[in-house]
Design an enzyme around this catalytic site. Structure first.
Site, PDB file in Angstrom:
ATOM      1  N   VAL A 386       0.819  -1.214   0.000  1.00 51.02           N
ATOM      2  CA  VAL A 386       0.000   0.000   0.000  1.00 51.02           C
ATOM      3  C   VAL A 386       0.850   1.260   0.000  1.00 51.02           C
ATOM      4  O   VAL A 386       0.398   2.318  -0.444  1.00 51.02           O
ATOM      5  CB  VAL A 386      -0.985   0.017   1.189  1.00 51.02           C
ATOM      6  CG1 VAL A 386      -1.969  -1.136   1.098  1.00 51.02           C
ATOM      7  CG2 VAL A 386      -0.261  -0.015   2.521  1.00 51.02           C
ATOM      8  N   ASP A 387       2.089   1.185   0.487  1.00 49.41           N
ATOM      9  CA  ASP A 387       2.965   2.354   0.491  1.00 49.41           C
ATOM     10  C   ASP A 387       3.274   2.788  -0.941  1.00 49.41           C
ATOM     11  O   ASP A 387       3.071   3.944  -1.325  1.00 49.41           O
ATOM     12  CB  ASP A 387       4.250   2.007   1.247  1.00 49.41           C
ATOM     13  CG  ASP A 387       4.916   3.227   1.870  1.00 49.41           C
ATOM     14  OD1 ASP A 387       4.400   4.341   1.715  1.00 49.41           O
ATOM     15  OD2 ASP A 387       5.963   3.049   2.523  1.00 49.41           O
ATOM     16  N   ASP A 388       3.778   1.849  -1.752  1.00 52.89           N
ATOM     17  CA  ASP A 388       4.013   2.166  -3.160  1.00 52.89           C
ATOM     18  C   ASP A 388       2.731   2.590  -3.854  1.00 52.89           C
ATOM     19  O   ASP A 388       2.721   3.543  -4.647  1.00 52.89           O
ATOM     20  CB  ASP A 388       4.599   0.942  -3.876  1.00 52.89           C
ATOM     21  CG  ASP A 388       6.096   0.828  -3.690  1.00 52.89           C
ATOM     22  OD1 ASP A 388       6.841   1.371  -4.508  1.00 52.89           O
ATOM     23  OD2 ASP A 388       6.519   0.192  -2.703  1.00 52.89           O
TER      24      ASP A 388
END
Length: 647
Positions: A386-388
């Site tokens: 989810v960060d990317d």
């Protein structure tokens, strides 16, 4: 508002222009960016030993890796001959044993001065018997340690159901992919081919067969004592466990659909290397398609380092093109504005790498979440994060191409679907908070899990806040509530994936800004005051990787471009653009800008696993300082329309 700038606008413009030109020149022809991702000596050393395990030795390559290992050996009072986990750090025993073993396998004489220094330092720390679990497994594979030096990890773990307290689905993605092939190795207990019969008997204080307390504390909780007792009880029973062949097949069946071509299982080195050794151990021929694929994936990580050390090569832990491309695009957009052809090229490269047709391991806990994420590497379809995804989604939304709206919407729905019950987000999995598992003897690194963290949660809140869909307000509010609960007593936030409290605090301040909180909110003012108080006398900021242990938060003996940029971006998100600390930080960045318009830094700026595995993103000083300077100029001149709100 030109008068608000404390120095000449022409000088700032020129610094930004040079930095932009430098970054733009590094964009690949197809629009993407990728920089080196460097770790410590461990992975290059493990690669050398892998070649000796298989008897696939490339003498020229090994010689080049030897150059790298010798170049990064410690030579300081805190590290008189071992290898650190990060630049300028203290000696790490496990990394040092592996590096020594690798150099000896390459052909370095134990009597060479650098080997004597290393051996003295290792023995002073208790010798090879006191290394961590992964190192002891590596040594057992070479017959340098008995297998009772390693915790009991039966391959039947692959068969345990989801309701069982210990099973493959209760651990993180990286643990899952590393452990699946490793369980086969720990069950089959092969011995390396090791054609030169290299051993490291000289690294033991007590002969390895006479050591009786390999599995020992200090334990972090009562769970540790309980699992130690379980480990002792299982040892005499392990060879009688039924269903062994079925469990090995279950491991193979898990790995095969996730091989991920030449990007490798999990797209991370340890999982790939363990898979190669597993196939070798099970008798696969080197030209078997799966074996060959796994081997080629490992080789793809070999990296020329001759630009820093003449004739040197090392092995990266993984590749970071999605992350690098999205961050570089944000910096370019801050400078040149949306619609810039280089930003558009980066976005066009990112679009086809969105994962829309694979329900990866994350779906085990979130089956109703529609796919829509991006991975960190070129390809890693089972393991988007989810960060990317949030960072990519923000640049696609910011760039405003109507053709990308569907991709942004798919990313939004996946991020919403991955929110944990606590309101936070982990990187790859949801609700991965089975904390007792970090106390099993195998988990002496304390990093089996992927629980929600402030920095990842902040990125998701930033993304959703930037999109500003009214129906997402409840999810944003739950994320903000999580961040409020997670704020440290001093006003900072812990940075799980970047060093450290400066990184976490910047991330959260951007999120709270994107979520629409007033700048006089107590959480924001406390965090901004904490950042200002950590500014160094020269105007910059820096943080020691030892802050993951017991070093002061947000402090270091020198200022660093990445950390300075994060602090500045955080303060600007907190509404402090006109604070003198921000002007001083911008001036420091200008003062250390290099002739080519960019910045470099030797200290590590990120972390894989706190206190165990650290990272140096070579791209961070390329794009974050540019982003900070350009944002400062835009805000100071009233060009708020060119500012990235969520990042």
């Amino acid at each position: 508002m030109l008068s608000s700038l404390p120095f000449e606008i022409e000088e700032l413009d020129e610094a930004i222009r040079r930095a932009h030109a430098s970054l733009a020149a590094e964009q690949r022809a197809d629009g993407h960016y990728v920089y080196e991702l460097e770790a410590d000596a461990t992975i290059p050393a493990e690669y050398v030993l892998l070649e000796h395990f298989l008897d696939r030795i490339d003498p020229e390559l090994q010689a080049r890796i030897g150059v790298f290992l010798r170049a990064i050996q410690g030579d300081s009072p805190q590290n008189p001959g071992g290898w650190p986990l990060f630049h300028d750090g203290a000696m790490d025993l496990s990394a040092s044993v592996k590096a020594y073993f690798a150099l000896k396998a390459i052909g370095d004489s134990p009597d060479a001065p650098h080997m004597r220094r290393a051996r003295t330092a290792i023995l002073a720390r208790g010798g090879a018997a006191r290394t961590n679990v992964f190192t002891r497994i590596q040594l057992a594979l070479f017959g340098a340690l008995p297998w009772h030096a390693c915790p009991v990890m039966p391959v039947e773990i692959m068969l345990l159901p989801d309701w069982f307290p210990i099973n493959i689905w209760k651990i993180s993605y990286w643990s899952r992919t590393v452990i699946a092939p490793l369980l086969v190795l720990m069950t089959e207990r092969p011995i390396a081919r090791n054609p030169h019969r290299v051993g490291i008997e000289e690294l033991f204080v007590t002969p390895p067969g006479e050591v009786r307390d390999y599995i020992r504390g200090p334990y972090r909780s009562r769970w540790g004592h309980a699992f130690k007792a379980l480990d002792s009880a299982l040892r005499p029973l392990e060879r009688f466990i039924p269903g062994r062949r079925r469990a090995i097949q279950a491991a193979i069946d898990f790995i095969t659909p996730r091989l991920n071509g030449e990007d490798g299982l999990g797209a991370i080195y340890p999982a790939m290397a363990n898979t190669v050794m597993m196939y070798h151990t099970l008798g696969y021929a080197p030209d078997h398609p799966d074996y060959a694929t796994a081997w080629n994936a490992v080789r793809k990580l070999i990296t020329d380092a001759s630009g820093r050390f003449d004739g040197a090569t090392y092995v990266q832990p993984c590749l970071s093109p999605i992350w690098d491309t999205s961050l570089a695009a944000h910096a370019l957009a801050e400078t040149a504005g949306v619609g810039d052809e280089r930003v558009a090229a980066a976005c066009d490269w990112l679009i086809p790498r969105q994962i829309l047709d694979v329900k990866g391991d994350w779906a085990h806990r979130k089956p109703d979440a529609p796919p829509g994420g991006w991975a960190f590497q070129y390809n890693n379809a089972h393991y988007p994060d989810v960060d990317d995804t949030a960072v990519v989604g923000m640049i696609l939304d910011r760039n405003g191409d109507p053709a990308h709206r569907e991709a942004v919407e798919r990313a939004r729905l996946w991020v919403l679907g991955m929110q944990s019950k606590s309101g936070g987000w982990g990187a790859f999995d949801s609700d991965n908070e089975f904390t007792y598992l970090n106390h099993i003897p195998f988990a002496d690194h304390g990093a089996l899990l992927d629980p929600p963290t402030a920095d990842v949660t902040a990125r998701c809140v930033s993304f959703l806040g930037q999109l500003n869909h009214p129906e997402d307000r409840a999810a944003i509010d739950r994320g903000v509530a999580y961040l409020r609960r997670d704020q440290e007593a001093d006003g900072s936030w812990f940075g799980r994936w970047g060093t450290n409290y400066i990184y976490g605090t910047w991330s959260v301040l951007c999120a709270l800004n994107a979520a629409g909180l007033n700048h006089d909110d107590p959480a924001i003012t406390r965090a901004a005051d904490w950042l200002i108080a950590r500014q160094r006398d020269d105007g910059g900021w820096g943080e020691d990787c030892e802050s993951y242990a017991d070093a002061p938060h947000g402090e270091y003996h020198q200022s660093l471009p990445s950390q300075t940029a994060w602090a500045l971006l955080g303060l600007m998100a907190a509404g402090r653009c006109d604070h003198p600390a921000v002007a001083r930080g911008i001036a420091w960045l200008q003062s250390v800008q290099e002739d080519d318009g960019s910045w470099t830094e030797q200290p590590y700026n990120a972390v894989g696993f706190p206190r165990v595995f650290y990272l140096r993103y070579h791209g961070y000083p390329r794009f974050f300082p540019l982003m900070a300077m350009a944002r400062y100029r835009n805000l100071s001149l009233g060009n708020s329309g060119r500012v990235g709100y969520g990042f």
